[in-house]
Design an enzyme around this catalytic site. Structure first.
Site, PDB file in Angstrom:
ATOM      1  N   PHE B 124       0.857  -1.184   0.000  1.00  0.00           N
ATOM      2  CA  PHE B 124       0.000   0.000   0.000  1.00  0.00           C
ATOM      3  C   PHE B 124       0.887   1.225   0.000  1.00  0.00           C
ATOM      4  O   PHE B 124       2.066   1.151   0.368  1.00  0.00           O
ATOM      5  CB  PHE B 124      -0.890   0.007   1.253  1.00  0.00           C
ATOM      6  CG  PHE B 124      -2.369   0.057   0.954  1.00  0.00           C
ATOM      7  CD1 PHE B 124      -2.968  -0.904   0.159  1.00  0.00           C
ATOM      8  CD2 PHE B 124      -3.172   1.060   1.491  1.00  0.00           C
ATOM      9  CE1 PHE B 124      -4.338  -0.876  -0.094  1.00  0.00           C
ATOM     10  CE2 PHE B 124      -4.541   1.100   1.240  1.00  0.00           C
ATOM     11  CZ  PHE B 124      -5.126   0.129   0.451  1.00  0.00           C
ATOM     12  N   GLN B 237      -7.946  14.359   4.595  1.00  0.00           N
ATOM     13  CA  GLN B 237      -7.385  13.553   3.514  1.00  0.00           C
ATOM     14  C   GLN B 237      -8.327  13.503   2.324  1.00  0.00           C
ATOM     15  O   GLN B 237      -9.452  13.025   2.445  1.00  0.00           O
ATOM     16  CB  GLN B 237      -7.113  12.131   3.999  1.00  0.00           C
ATOM     17  CG  GLN B 237      -6.514  11.258   2.918  1.00  0.00           C
ATOM     18  CD  GLN B 237      -5.873  10.011   3.492  1.00  0.00           C
ATOM     19  OE1 GLN B 237      -6.543   9.048   3.818  1.00  0.00           O
ATOM     20  NE2 GLN B 237      -4.571  10.059   3.671  1.00  0.00           N
ATOM     21  N   HIS B 239      -8.714  11.560  -0.737  1.00  0.00           N
ATOM     22  CA  HIS B 239      -8.212  10.319  -1.331  1.00  0.00           C
ATOM     23  C   HIS B 239      -8.084  10.552  -2.830  1.00  0.00           C
ATOM     24  O   HIS B 239      -8.986  11.110  -3.441  1.00  0.00           O
ATOM     25  CB  HIS B 239      -9.194   9.189  -1.034  1.00  0.00           C
ATOM     26  CG  HIS B 239      -8.644   7.823  -1.318  1.00  0.00           C
ATOM     27  ND1 HIS B 239      -8.398   7.378  -2.587  1.00  0.00           N
ATOM     28  CD2 HIS B 239      -8.293   6.818  -0.480  1.00  0.00           C
ATOM     29  CE1 HIS B 239      -7.910   6.138  -2.518  1.00  0.00           C
ATOM     30  NE2 HIS B 239      -7.845   5.775  -1.250  1.00  0.00           N
ATOM     31  N   LEU B 253     -15.494   5.657  -3.237  1.00  0.00           N
ATOM     32  CA  LEU B 253     -14.077   5.303  -3.209  1.00  0.00           C
ATOM     33  C   LEU B 253     -13.672   4.180  -4.155  1.00  0.00           C
ATOM     34  O   LEU B 253     -14.387   3.206  -4.328  1.00  0.00           O
ATOM     35  CB  LEU B 253     -13.679   4.887  -1.792  1.00  0.00           C
ATOM     36  CG  LEU B 253     -12.158   4.913  -1.604  1.00  0.00           C
ATOM     37  CD1 LEU B 253     -11.689   6.339  -1.438  1.00  0.00           C
ATOM     38  CD2 LEU B 253     -11.743   4.068  -0.428  1.00  0.00           C
ATOM     39  N   GLU B 256      -7.189   2.018  -2.813  1.00  0.00           N
ATOM     40  CA  GLU B 256      -5.780   2.124  -3.162  1.00  0.00           C
ATOM     41  C   GLU B 256      -5.188   0.758  -3.513  1.00  0.00           C
ATOM     42  O   GLU B 256      -4.140   0.668  -4.150  1.00  0.00           O
ATOM     43  CB  GLU B 256      -5.045   2.726  -1.949  1.00  0.00           C
ATOM     44  CG  GLU B 256      -3.609   3.041  -2.194  1.00  0.00           C
ATOM     45  CD  GLU B 256      -3.033   3.879  -1.053  1.00  0.00           C
ATOM     46  OE1 GLU B 256      -3.706   4.827  -0.609  1.00  0.00           O
ATOM     47  OE2 GLU B 256      -1.923   3.583  -0.619  1.00  0.00           O
ATOM     48  N   ARG B 312      -0.894   9.713  -0.162  1.00  0.00           N
ATOM     49  CA  ARG B 312      -2.126  10.144  -0.816  1.00  0.00           C
ATOM     50  C   ARG B 312      -2.165  11.627  -1.142  1.00  0.00           C
ATOM     51  O   ARG B 312      -2.719  12.033  -2.161  1.00  0.00           O
ATOM     52  CB  ARG B 312      -3.314   9.793   0.082  1.00  0.00           C
ATOM     53  CG  ARG B 312      -3.530   8.311   0.136  1.00  0.00           C
ATOM     54  CD  ARG B 312      -4.676   7.931   1.034  1.00  0.00           C
ATOM     55  NE  ARG B 312      -4.852   6.479   0.954  1.00  0.00           N
ATOM     56  CZ  ARG B 312      -5.722   5.798   1.677  1.00  0.00           C
ATOM     57  NH1 ARG B 312      -6.495   6.413   2.547  1.00  0.00           N
ATOM     58  NH2 ARG B 312      -5.824   4.484   1.537  1.00  0.00           N
ATOM     59  N   HIS B 378     -12.212  12.255   2.237  1.00  0.00           N
ATOM     60  CA  HIS B 378     -12.237  10.865   2.649  1.00  0.00           C
ATOM     61  C   HIS B 378     -12.044  10.656   4.143  1.00  0.00           C
ATOM     62  O   HIS B 378     -12.720   9.847   4.762  1.00  0.00           O
ATOM     63  CB  HIS B 378     -11.121  10.147   1.882  1.00  0.00           C
ATOM     64  CG  HIS B 378     -10.991   8.695   2.170  1.00  0.00           C
ATOM     65  ND1 HIS B 378     -12.015   7.822   1.954  1.00  0.00           N
ATOM     66  CD2 HIS B 378      -9.950   7.966   2.644  1.00  0.00           C
ATOM     67  CE1 HIS B 378     -11.612   6.606   2.290  1.00  0.00           C
ATOM     68  NE2 HIS B 378     -10.372   6.665   2.731  1.00  0.00           N
ATOM     69  N   ARG B 413      -2.521  10.500   6.631  1.00  0.00           N
ATOM     70  CA  ARG B 413      -2.644   9.114   7.077  1.00  0.00           C
ATOM     71  C   ARG B 413      -2.227   8.168   5.969  1.00  0.00           C
ATOM     72  O   ARG B 413      -2.595   8.349   4.820  1.00  0.00           O
ATOM     73  CB  ARG B 413      -4.087   8.813   7.453  1.00  0.00           C
ATOM     74  CG  ARG B 413      -4.370   7.351   7.710  1.00  0.00           C
ATOM     75  CD  ARG B 413      -5.799   7.086   8.109  1.00  0.00           C
ATOM     76  NE  ARG B 413      -6.737   7.179   6.996  1.00  0.00           N
ATOM     77  CZ  ARG B 413      -7.156   6.143   6.263  1.00  0.00           C
ATOM     78  NH1 ARG B 413      -6.699   4.929   6.516  1.00  0.00           N
ATOM     79  NH2 ARG B 413      -8.001   6.314   5.282  1.00  0.00           N
TER      80      ARG B 413
END
Ligand SMILES: Cc1cc2nc3c(=O)[nH]c(=O)nc-3n(C[C@H](O)[C@H](O)[C@H](O)COP(=O)(O)OP(=O)(O)OC[C@H]3O[C@@H](n4cnc5c(N)ncnc54)[C@H](O)[C@@H]3O)c2cc1C
Ligand code: SF4
Ligand code: SF4
Ligand code: FES
Lengths: 257, 610
Positions: B124, B237, B239, B253, B256, B312, B378, B413
């Site tokens: 990730f 955040q 995304h 969403l 990722e 991100r 997000h 994050r």
């Protein structure tokens, strides 16, 4: 201007209610839940409908659309041909609280009756080892988003109202998940027959057909559970051997150990 | 006047508000500690946001790459958070996550396996090694269902479809909470010695977001009104990959994991543009050619990671730039291609819910065509300020955990660090509540005056003759935030945003919900707006205060990170007339942690024996 379409939406509380008609502009890509939200924002602020994810992941938005049990967030408007009015009503198997919202608490009570996993000890290095292929089939059940559409269509619950005798397809596959779990040590077979009502299902497969997660509830969960019940009461010796040596020594059930 | 004695009262030692991963884990711990525990949630049990999480839960178990360990996870988290995280929280999180995963397995979670039968882990963004424990792309479902199935047997009382309105206090300390049942609209008082907030974030303040109706920042606003502090809320955040088409799913969403499993980002010229956006700090660890990125994907440990897996904030800004400069896709996003990267059957196996989501909602087959994606609001990095070890807020007896709490993620994050956050700090909040209650000499009392004013605030919305439509105010608020307090910020627009928010506050003060109090979404919407507005204003003010660009906060008028930015966290609290904003100086980190965060990977992997 987006084309308009007629909707007949159930409105009411408890046993009282009626269909109300609304004409709503439908934009490209809209799903039925969008239509309901549009009615809510522009016309009937207090129209009751459950939803959370709007992406088929949470199972909140189950209802009956043109008589079919569906997730309203995954039902695209362009799947309806012609321009007949579209009928939207709450799930029939559960009592209506208001409009499209039903009382699904009974389902939560069933889950509470089912004893959870009790795993065997870990390997000496602190890990549990399970082969992917031995868990593929329980992962299928774990895709369940608890929309309760299968509970809604199961005729044992819907038409015969035998909620006191049968936990319904959703919890039959929960039981199957636990029974087929390679780490589990609890014996639920007597309860599956006696308390959870495995005998009530007569394999019509309606539940599997409506499941938005395409879980083969009847074939992969209920029939194998019924077989286990039968073989237990038919052949207790086989059962004891299975518990002592693990399933591999008996009939293959795909477990790694 | 309302007669308080007619309101239903329920007593618990501790009441947990929120039944996502954090709330459920907290409740399980409270119960295990022998406390009489109740949990409330706005929706049905199991429907909280956590259920939507896709990609995975980060824990340095080292199952796939044995070089991984907690120190590297800690280092990645600090670097991802641009060093503004609370050091101690990042340390505890990295150390404790693996134990929490093993515990989930004992409670019934069935994670995907490696060839050796261990729990599998995937790559990730921002994580040095394959670290995300997962189940295909429905990890959140696995987490919440596991906690739910375990939790219901632990003697916890579950009060579902019950919305908390405001906290009750006895002097300084917390004494309970007033809530209402969605079904009947009746009020209920929960008397408790401790309250744990686990209510999630507030991204419903933006028009393009990945969140559900529940995410209106109720916990943040309740804590604020009760005297708690909010921290780091300028960091929201966005995304990088939300759906952009059709309009009805804009913002939904796209995990990722698509990029983690090899997906690449392309502009309308077919160019893999992320190679042009690698920040200096990450250059040594990022591939600079496609050839190297592909080798990395095949598991070549000498190759460096593809730029699509940068953090991100970096990827979201890059996408925004490509679109603004005319290199976007037809519907204002960029292309995310997995079709040419993985065989169709593997896509369906590894990313089943993405396959399903695009097939059903966009009529697009991701095994054949690229997706169109763009940034979506997000996650809240900031939130309620808590003690790193106990999760207690400034208000005695009030605890917070999960997305509504601040500290672990700093300015940005890393994906997967939220699900692990929930279980690590959910448990700690439970332990914190137990410790607090054990020391309590008497049970706090609830106050009739407070109850009355909370109830009146809610019923006024129904009772007034006329007023604005709550749905339209909400839409107005979302457009305001999207326009003035979005991904890229600038003083002038932020100031305009504040003026607009004042106007919206006035509208909200006279909002009117039609119908009765029974299962009335319009009423809920109106109630929640008040909370959302506090959150929106807090972000706006904090964003003005931080005059630099760092992580999820980008100022066009103050580009780049500034050294001064590392010396403080922005704190918001309720003043006598409006919001107080201040800079809280950061303490020096313990030497050992600081050297770990800045160490080379080789040192932490122990390859050099140091
Ligand atoms: C689409 C999506 C995908 C994601 N994927 C990942 C991922 O792969 N990995 C990862 O680590 N993170 C991921 N995240 C982030 C992560 O899922 C969330 O941050 C996390 O689940 C938040 O959990 P929580 O327990 O703090 O709150 P939630 O799960 O949101 O629960 C909040 C709870 O509080 C309740 N509540 C709120 N207000 C009130 C009130 N006033 N009264 C009563 N109850 C209230 C709600 O009903 C709910 O039960 C994703 C998020 C989204 C939206
Ligand atoms: S197959 Fe069994 S459980 Fe499924 S709908 Fe038919 S009777 Fe009900
Ligand atoms: S099995 Fe399928 S239909 Fe039944 S509750 Fe689960 S997801 Fe819904
Ligand atoms: S809203 Fe979640 S499944 Fe429809």
């Amino acid at each position: 201007m987006a084309p308009k379409r007629k909707f007949r939406v159930w409105r009411g509380q408890g046993t009282e209610g009626r269909f109300e008609e609304y004409e709503v502009a439908v934009d490209p890509g809209m799903v039925v839940l969008d239509v309901l939200h549009r009615i809510q924002a522009e016309r009937v602020n207090d129209l009751a409908v459950r939803w959370n994810c709007k992406a088929g992941k949470c199972g909140s938005c189950a209802m009956e659309i043109n008589g079919k049990p569906k997730l309203s967030c995954m039902t695209r408007m362009d799947t309806f041909k012609g321009n007949e009015p579209i009928t939207i009503q709450p799930m029939k198997t559960f009592d209506v609280i208001k409009d499209l919202v039903t009382d699904v608490r009974w389902n939560y009570e069933q889950n509470k009756r089912i004893p959870n996993l009790k795993p065997k000890p870990r390997d000496p290095d602190g890990h549990y080892r399970m082969a992917q292929k031995s868990i593929d089939r329980i992962q299928e059940f774990r895709k369940c988003i608890e929309c309760f559409l299968c509970q809604d269509v199961c005729h044992v619950l819907r038409d015969q109202d035998k909620k006191d005798k049968f936990v319904g397809p959703r919890f039959m596959h929960r039981l199957a998940n636990l029974e087929m779990h390679p780490l589990d040590t609890v014996d639920r077979i007597p309860a599956i027959r006696r308390d959870f009502g495995s005998g009530m299902c007569n394999i019509t497969k309606c539940c599997s057909e409506v499941c938005p997660e395409s879980i083969a509830i009847t074939d992969n969960a209920i029939i194998p559970l019924k077989e286990r019940v039968v073989s237990r009461y038919y052949d207790p010796v086989l059962w004891i051997l299975r518990k002592i040596f693990g399933p591999k020594k008996t009939k293959s059930c795909g477990c790694s150990k | 006047m309302l007669n308080i004695s007619e309101i239903q009262t329920i007593k618990h030692d501790v009441i947990v508000i929120g039944a996502g991963g954090a709330g459920l884990r907290a409740a399980i711990e409270c119960s295990a500690q022998g406390l009489n525990t109740g949990i409330v949630c706005k929706s049905l049990l199991g429907k909280a946001h956590t259920v939507m999480a896709e990609g995975g839960l980060a824990a340095a178990m080292g199952n796939v790459n044995p070089h991984d360990n907690w120190k590297i996870h800690f280092r990645d988290t600090m670097r991802g958070g641009k060093f503004l995280n609370q050091w101690r929280m990042a340390e505890l999180h990295a150390k404790e996550a693996p134990a929490r995963v093993r515990e989930l397995e004992e409670w019934g979670a069935v994670f995907d396996r490696t060839k050796d039968g261990l729990i599998n882990q995937r790559n990730f963004g921002g994580h040095r090694y394959p670290r995300l424990v997962h189940v295909g792309d429905r990890t959140g479902l696995e987490l919440i269902r596991t906690l739910q199935d375990h939790g219901i047997h632990q003697g916890i009382e579950v009060h579902m479809e019950c919305t908390a309105l405001d906290l009750l206090k006895d002097g300084d300390r917390v004494a309970g909470v007033v809530a209402y049942w969605r079904e009947t609209g009746r009020f209920v008082i929960f008397q408790a010695k401790a309250v744990i907030l686990a209510t999630g974030g507030a991204c419903k303040a933006w028009s393009i977001n990945s969140n559900s109706w529940e995410y209106t920042g109720d916990g943040l606003a309740m804590a604020y009104r009760a005297g708690g502090e909010l921290m780091d809320v300028e960091f929201v955040q966005f995304h990088p990959t939300g759906m952009v088409w059709p309009p009805s799913v804009r913002g939904t969403l796209v995990t990722e994991a698509v990029r983690g499993d090899g997906g690449i980002l392309l502009n309308n010229k077919g160019k893999r543009f992320m190679f042009g956006y690698i920040p200096e700090k990450f250059a040594p660890e990022t591939a600079d050619t496609e050839e190297e990125a592909n080798r990395w994907l095949k598991g070549d440990t000498s190759a460096r990671r593809p730029p699509e897996l940068l953090t991100r904030d970096v990827v979201a800004r890059a996408i925004k730039k490509e679109v603004e400069e005319g290199r976007g896709s037809p519907h204002g996003g960029v292309f995310l291609d997995i079709a040419n990267r993985l065989p169709a059957d593997r896509i369906k196996k590894q990313l089943p819910s993405m396959y399903h989501q695009f097939k059903e909602l966009a009529g697009l087959d991701i095994t054949k065509e690229p997706m169109e994606v763009g940034p979506t609001a997000h996650y809240w990095m900031g939130g309620i300020r808590v003690d790193s070890d106990t999760q207690e807020t400034r208000v005695p007896g009030l605890f917070a955990c999960g997305e509504c709490a601040a500290g672990l993620h700093g300015a940005n994050r890393l994906g997967g660090n939220s699900l692990s956050d929930l279980v690590v700090f959910g448990r700690r909040a439970g332990l914190g509540a137990k410790a607090y209650i054990s020391k309590l000499s008497n049970t706090p009392k609830t106050d009739a005056g407070q109850i009355q004013s909370i109830v009146k605030g809610a019923t006024d919305i129904l009772n007034r003759e006329s007023g604005k439509n709550p749905y339209l105010i909400h839409e107005d608020l979302q457009n305001t935030m999207q326009k003035y307090v979005g991904i890229l910020r600038i003083e002038e627009e932020l100031q305009t945003g504040l003026v607009e928010l004042e106007r919206l506050k006035k509208d909200t003060a006279s909002v009117k919900a039609h119908g009765t109090s029974q299962f009335n979404p319009g009423w809920s919407e109106a109630i929640d707006l008040r909370n959302l507005l506090i959150c929106a204003e807090a972000v706006n003010r904090a964003a003005l205060e931080r005059q630099e660009s760092r992580g999820g906060h980008s100022r066009l008028d103050y580009p780049g990170e500034r050294d001064e930015g590392l010396t403080f966290n922005v704190i918001i609290s309720k003043g006598n007339d409006g919001m107080n904003v201040r800079k809280e100086p950061r303490k020096d980190p313990p030497k050992e942690l600081a050297s770990m965060a800045y160490a080379t990977l080789e040192a932490l992997e122990g390859r050099h024996g140091s």
